[in-house]
Motif scaffolding. Structure first.
Motif, PDB file in Angstrom:
ATOM      1  N   ILE A 106       1.831  10.701 -15.543  1.00 38.62           N
ATOM      2  CA  ILE A 106       2.680  10.643 -14.331  1.00 38.62           C
ATOM      3  C   ILE A 106       3.880  11.279 -14.553  1.00 38.62           C
ATOM      4  CG2 ILE A 106       4.049   8.993 -12.890  1.00 38.62           C
ATOM      5  CD1 ILE A 106       1.854   6.769 -14.232  1.00 38.62           C
ATOM      6  N   ARG A 107       4.127  12.302 -13.674  1.00 39.28           N
ATOM      7  CA  ARG A 107       5.663  12.801 -13.743  1.00 39.28           C
ATOM      8  C   ARG A 107       6.681  12.566 -12.719  1.00 39.28           C
ATOM      9  NH1 ARG A 107       5.091  18.644 -14.252  1.00 39.28           N
ATOM     10  NH2 ARG A 107       3.495  18.446 -13.042  1.00 39.28           N
ATOM     11  N   ALA A 108       7.566  11.844 -12.669  1.00 41.94           N
ATOM     12  CA  ALA A 108       8.187  11.286 -11.739  1.00 41.94           C
ATOM     13  C   ALA A 108       9.787  12.147 -11.891  1.00 41.94           C
ATOM     14  CB  ALA A 108       8.579   9.795 -11.645  1.00 41.94           C
ATOM     15  N   SER A 109      10.131  12.762 -10.644  1.00 44.15           N
ATOM     16  CA  SER A 109      11.495  13.397 -10.593  1.00 44.15           C
ATOM     17  C   SER A 109      12.451  13.105  -9.417  1.00 44.15           C
ATOM     18  CB  SER A 109      11.141  14.984 -10.730  1.00 44.15           C
ATOM     19  OG  SER A 109      10.663  15.412 -11.768  1.00 44.15           O
ATOM     20  N   VAL A 110      13.600  12.860  -9.803  1.00 42.04           N
ATOM     21  CA  VAL A 110      14.624  12.785  -8.573  1.00 42.04           C
ATOM     22  C   VAL A 110      14.965  14.323  -8.282  1.00 42.04           C
ATOM     23  CG1 VAL A 110      16.889  12.112  -7.898  1.00 42.04           C
ATOM     24  CG2 VAL A 110      15.723  10.806  -9.829  1.00 42.04           C
ATOM     25  N   VAL A 111      14.884  14.514  -6.890  1.00 43.09           N
ATOM     26  CA  VAL A 111      14.953  15.798  -6.251  1.00 43.09           C
ATOM     27  C   VAL A 111      16.006  15.899  -5.132  1.00 43.09           C
ATOM     28  CG1 VAL A 111      13.822  17.705  -5.115  1.00 43.09           C
ATOM     29  CG2 VAL A 111      12.355  16.112  -6.659  1.00 43.09           C
ATOM     30  N   ASP A 112      17.111  16.569  -5.251  1.00 45.31           N
ATOM     31  CA  ASP A 112      17.930  16.713  -4.194  1.00 45.31           C
ATOM     32  C   ASP A 112      17.599  17.676  -2.956  1.00 45.31           C
ATOM     33  OD1 ASP A 112      18.527  19.249  -4.749  1.00 45.31           O
ATOM     34  OD2 ASP A 112      20.261  19.133  -5.507  1.00 45.31           O
ATOM     35  N   GLY A 113      18.446  17.624  -1.754  1.00 47.94           N
ATOM     36  CA  GLY A 113      18.134  18.265  -0.620  1.00 47.94           C
ATOM     37  C   GLY A 113      17.708  19.708  -0.654  1.00 47.94           C
ATOM     38  N   ASP A 114      18.272  20.282  -1.974  1.00 46.83           N
ATOM     39  CA  ASP A 114      17.764  21.704  -2.243  1.00 46.83           C
ATOM     40  C   ASP A 114      16.774  21.994  -3.139  1.00 46.83           C
ATOM     41  OD1 ASP A 114      20.401  22.446  -0.644  1.00 46.83           O
ATOM     42  OD2 ASP A 114      21.575  21.926  -2.500  1.00 46.83           O
ATOM     43  N   GLY A 115      15.926  20.720  -3.399  1.00 47.10           N
ATOM     44  CA  GLY A 115      14.811  21.197  -4.045  1.00 47.10           C
ATOM     45  C   GLY A 115      15.047  21.158  -5.554  1.00 47.10           C
ATOM     46  N   GLU A 116      16.326  20.905  -5.921  1.00 44.81           N
ATOM     47  CA  GLU A 116      16.429  20.779  -7.359  1.00 44.81           C
ATOM     48  C   GLU A 116      16.389  19.543  -7.959  1.00 44.81           C
ATOM     49  OE1 GLU A 116      17.883  23.300  -9.083  1.00 44.81           O
ATOM     50  OE2 GLU A 116      17.855  24.628  -7.157  1.00 44.81           O
ATOM     51  N   VAL A 117      15.314  19.863  -9.112  1.00 45.00           N
ATOM     52  CA  VAL A 117      15.175  18.433  -9.836  1.00 45.00           C
ATOM     53  C   VAL A 117      16.338  18.052 -10.683  1.00 45.00           C
ATOM     54  CG1 VAL A 117      13.570  17.700 -11.759  1.00 45.00           C
ATOM     55  CG2 VAL A 117      12.712  19.116 -10.077  1.00 45.00           C
ATOM     56  N   LEU A 118      16.663  16.906 -10.775  1.00 45.23           N
ATOM     57  CA  LEU A 118      17.857  16.305 -11.312  1.00 45.23           C
ATOM     58  C   LEU A 118      17.626  15.322 -12.523  1.00 45.23           C
ATOM     59  CD1 LEU A 118      19.770  15.183  -8.280  1.00 45.23           C
ATOM     60  CD2 LEU A 118      19.801  17.513  -9.190  1.00 45.23           C
ATOM     61  N   ASP A 119      16.352  14.861 -12.587  1.00 37.59           N
ATOM     62  CA  ASP A 119      15.916  13.851 -13.571  1.00 37.59           C
ATOM     63  C   ASP A 119      14.594  13.738 -13.533  1.00 37.59           C
ATOM     64  OD1 ASP A 119      16.326  12.031 -15.744  1.00 37.59           O
ATOM     65  OD2 ASP A 119      17.542  10.685 -14.690  1.00 37.59           O
ATOM     66  N   THR A 120      13.865  13.386 -14.643  1.00 38.79           N
ATOM     67  CA  THR A 120      12.330  13.377 -14.776  1.00 38.79           C
ATOM     68  C   THR A 120      12.157  12.342 -15.842  1.00 38.79           C
ATOM     69  OG1 THR A 120      12.051  15.938 -14.127  1.00 38.79           O
ATOM     70  CG2 THR A 120      10.254  14.637 -15.190  1.00 38.79           C
ATOM     71  N   VAL A 121      11.132  11.553 -15.444  1.00 39.45           N
ATOM     72  CA  VAL A 121      10.407  10.607 -16.214  1.00 39.45           C
ATOM     73  C   VAL A 121       8.902  10.908 -16.450  1.00 39.45           C
ATOM     74  CG1 VAL A 121       9.705   7.969 -16.668  1.00 39.45           C
ATOM     75  CG2 VAL A 121      12.012   8.611 -16.039  1.00 39.45           C
ATOM     76  N   VAL A 122       8.358  10.872 -17.649  1.00 40.57           N
ATOM     77  CA  VAL A 122       6.926  11.170 -17.821  1.00 40.57           C
ATOM     78  C   VAL A 122       6.339   9.919 -18.546  1.00 40.57           C
ATOM     79  CG1 VAL A 122       5.259  12.564 -18.970  1.00 40.57           C
ATOM     80  CG2 VAL A 122       7.353  13.714 -18.003  1.00 40.57           C
ATOM     81  N   ALA A 123       5.034   9.650 -18.207  1.00 36.57           N
ATOM     82  CA  ALA A 123       4.524   8.471 -18.818  1.00 36.57           C
ATOM     83  C   ALA A 123       2.941   8.702 -18.812  1.00 36.57           C
ATOM     84  CB  ALA A 123       4.786   7.147 -18.147  1.00 36.57           C
ATOM     85  N   PRO A 124       2.173   8.174 -19.692  1.00 30.87           N
ATOM     86  CA  PRO A 124       0.485   8.188 -19.488  1.00 30.87           C
ATOM     87  C   PRO A 124       0.354   7.532 -18.286  1.00 30.87           C
ATOM     88  CG  PRO A 124       1.344   7.540 -21.603  1.00 30.87           C
ATOM     89  CD  PRO A 124       2.590   7.376 -20.749  1.00 30.87           C
ATOM     90  N   THR A 125      -0.990   8.221 -17.850  1.00 34.35           N
ATOM     91  CA  THR A 125      -1.576   7.594 -16.697  1.00 34.35           C
ATOM     92  C   THR A 125      -2.428   6.563 -17.118  1.00 34.35           C
ATOM     93  OG1 THR A 125      -1.512   9.730 -15.353  1.00 34.35           O
ATOM     94  CG2 THR A 125      -3.161   7.947 -14.688  1.00 34.35           C
ATOM     95  N   PRO A 126      -2.333   5.224 -16.605  1.00 33.75           N
ATOM     96  CA  PRO A 126      -3.277   4.130 -17.071  1.00 33.75           C
ATOM     97  C   PRO A 126      -4.579   4.414 -16.004  1.00 33.75           C
ATOM     98  CG  PRO A 126      -1.105   3.235 -16.473  1.00 33.75           C
ATOM     99  CD  PRO A 126      -1.128   4.828 -15.959  1.00 33.75           C
ATOM    100  N   HIS A 127      -5.481   3.579 -16.711  1.00 31.92           N
ATOM    101  CA  HIS A 127      -6.955   3.711 -15.940  1.00 31.92           C
ATOM    102  C   HIS A 127      -7.253   2.416 -15.092  1.00 31.92           C
ATOM    103  CE1 HIS A 127      -7.347   7.161 -18.888  1.00 31.92           C
ATOM    104  NE2 HIS A 127      -7.241   6.558 -19.742  1.00 31.92           N
TER     105      HIS A 127
END
Length: 337
Positions: free
Chosen positions: A22-43
């Motif tokens: 799972i990759r989750a990112s905070v994105v602003d109105g210009d499409g810029e990625v500000l912050d990201t969290v990555v975690a394994p995908t559970p089953h």
């Protein structure tokens, strides 16, 4: 000195829900990625939803989040609320948007991952200005998205377009979808491996490098390894890439005969090897298209946003949903608590 005016557009989170991570990112109105969290995908479904909740909760500690968009490789229903089926995820006919909206107390929308990537490329990347465009994401298989007059086309039931499963070879290679001869069985990372193994069976001495690898461990060969061998000048790998380019060009001609796009974006993991096949694919496309020589051709580009496109597109679609419903300010206020 002029004070900087704060951007009134709310921050949103885009999540690429993959079979591995799972990759989750905070994105602003210009499409810029500000912050990201990555975690394994559970089953399991419960564990997966718990992991998504944790990822968004972590990002909300650092940013005022107003909505969440999920990019999912699978069938999404027409109102983007339910995952009908996702081959690498534990959801089946699951109202994911409602469940997560209740848990997160934020608006949540779903989108097919290729559609999310197409929207990101249209708003911020390689498809900017391309109001009639096709995205072909080539990885393990082929994902695809279609933009018509600046709007994503999802079909009547939300599952269009499945371009990777156009049958290009009657009774050809078997496909996990249940059919035979699908385009992605000849034009994907998996196809690179299958074609290399077929060529090695016919002429094993044509590539001593790949032949040794397959002999040592038949399951070790990957599309990335084939592309790397081609870049190093291995004759058989070069032939495999040429075969791939031919199938890509033919497939894009089929797609153009149906949709007549002005622009085609090539995305996915295999796009990183584009210098080895894209020129040949363009030539094959130009030869194979109906009316060759008497009609304009689509421009063919590679992705500009890369693996972040799905997250950026999902976040931007979530932001658009806020604007449509007028809930941006109220949810933004709640997200700071």
């Amino acid at each position: 000195m002029t004070a900087r005016v704060a951007d009134p557009r709310p921050l949103t989170v885009g999540i690429d829900v993959g079979g591995t991570n799972i990759r989750a990112s905070v994105v602003d109105g210009d499409g810029e990625v500000l912050d990201t969290v990555v975690a394994p995908t559970p089953h399991s479904a419960r564990a997966l939803e718990n992991a998504l909740h944790r990822a968004v909760r972590e990002l909300r500690r650092r940013h005022p989040i107003s909505a969440v968009g999920l990019a999912v490789a699978g069938f999404i229903n027409a109102d983007r609320s339910t995952v009908r089926f996702a081959p690498h995820l534990p959801w089946q006919d699951t109202p994911v948007a409602q469940r997560l909206t209740e848990r997160l107390e934020l608006p949540v929308i779903l989108e097919h991952d290729a559609n999310a990537a197409m929207w990101a490329e249209y708003r911020f990347g390689a498809a900017a200005g391309g109001h009639n465009s096709v995205l072909v994401a080539i990885g393990t298989g082929i994902g695809a998205a279609l933009l018509i007059d600046g709007e994503l086309y999802r079909g009547t039931h939300g599952v269009a377009p499945e371009l990777g499963h156009l049958q290009v070879v009657p009774q050809g290679r078997s496909c996990p979808c249940g059919k035979r001869g699908c385009w992605e069985r000849y034009c994907s990372g998996t196809a690179l491996v299958d074609t290399a193994i077929e060529m090695l069976a016919t002429d094993p001495v044509h590539s001593t490098v790949l032949a040794r690898e397959v002999l040592r461990d038949p399951g070790s060969l990957t599309g990335r390894r084939v592309a790397g061998a081609a870049q190093d000048g291995d004759p058989l790998a070069v032939a495999v890439m040429a075969d791939f380019a031919r199938w890509l060009g033919l497939g894009l001609a089929f797609v153009s005969d149906i949709f007549d796009p002005g622009l085609i974006v090539i995305a996915g993991g295999v796009s990183s090897s584009a210098p080895q096949f894209l020129d040949e694919a363009r030539e094959e496309y130009a030869r194979a298209i109906t009316g060759a020589g008497h009609r304009p051709l689509a421009r063919i580009r590679t992705t500009q946003l890369g693996e972040a496109a799905g997250m950026i597109g999902a976040a931007e679609l979530a932001r658009a949903t806020l604007a449509e419903t007028g809930r941006g300010r109220s949810w933004a206020a709640r997200s700071t608590h």
